[in-house]
Design an enzyme around this catalytic site. Sequence first.
Site, PDB file in Angstrom:
ATOM      1  CG  PHE A 155       0.690   3.776  -7.217  1.00  0.00           C
ATOM      2  CD1 PHE A 155       0.837   3.448  -8.556  1.00  0.00           C
ATOM      3  CD2 PHE A 155      -0.488   3.430  -6.571  1.00  0.00           C
ATOM      4  CE1 PHE A 155      -0.176   2.782  -9.247  1.00  0.00           C
ATOM      5  CE2 PHE A 155      -1.506   2.758  -7.250  1.00  0.00           C
ATOM      6  CZ  PHE A 155      -1.352   2.429  -8.591  1.00  0.00           C
ATOM      7  CG  ASP A 156       1.890   8.737  -2.142  1.00  0.00           C
ATOM      8  OD1 ASP A 156       2.309   9.424  -3.100  1.00  0.00           O
ATOM      9  OD2 ASP A 156       0.832   8.967  -1.544  1.00  0.00           O
ATOM     10  CB  THR A 157       3.439   2.870  -0.639  1.00  0.00           C
ATOM     11  OG1 THR A 157       3.365   3.979   0.260  1.00  0.00           O
ATOM     12  CG2 THR A 157       4.151   1.712   0.037  1.00  0.00           C
TER      13      THR A 157
END
Length: 286
Positions: free
Chosen positions: A27-29
């Site tokens: 995940f990035d966020t």
Amino acid sequence: MVTSTPSLAVPKRLNTVDEYKVLLDKFDTFLLDCDGKRLVFVTNNSTMSRANYVKKFEKLGIEAKEDDIFSSAFATAAYLKNVQKFPEDKRVFVIGESGIVDELKLVGIESTGASDDNGATMTHGDFGTIEDDPTIGAVVCGFDINLNYRKLARAYKYLSKKDQKVEFILTNDDSTFPAFNGHYPGTGSLAQPLIHALKRQPLVMGKPNKPMLDSFFNSYHSDPARTCMVGDRLDTDIAFGINGNIETLLVLTGVSTEEEAMDPEQPIKPTYIIQGFGEFAKVKNA
Ligand SMILES: C[C@H](OP(=O)(O)O)C(=O)O
Ligand SMILES: [Mg+2]
């Protein structure tokens, strides 16, 4: 390997640093409820403005800017301003605390109520002092630790009018509010006297409801496939993520328990479960 998708699949309990690492790479966020990546704090707690949350996080050693915080008070102000095009000659009656008042003011909407009647008492001879106010265009209810009958009577007066449509909005409908020593009635419980008296359902902004979700994705444009909702409550945080078709991580440091999440009868299933978000710090030291 952690691979499941938001469904009724059995939640994956994360226990090892390797498993934490796989999740961080996925995940990035991360959307965090409040209690390197992009961390966006998504909170149903409307008692504080985003500016005050920034100060709270600073005290906790967490660096955050106002636009890293997405609160139910901010979402309510944005909804009234941008979606409802709230009339400039109208005001909002607030049952709640400074977070709602401050966020409304930031979008140019005046409010009244809030702390005016804190500590107010009434006698049966005081009903004549509960007067109509044609400038009230909406009643917004949030968590209000100083809720009393006078505030409810004023809100009922404005909302029960037949000749004028006054919006009825809850910042959130959490049944309970977690304090340091346990849970107490939350906004959803505080608003029940008005809902019952009016026989009217309010619009609810906060998690897991759609207005907050729409507002979030309109504002942040994060890739749902690389966005993970993290929270401690199945019925608000995890449901919010599932409604948004994003994967979810339940932390066991708040309201919901592992037993509740793993219960075969539980309809709200997080994708992953971890003891606490702090576990991820072990990856850095690994
Ligand atoms: C109402 C409050 O909001 P959250 O930050 O968890 O969404 C809470 O449940 O503590
Ligand atoms: Mg929470």
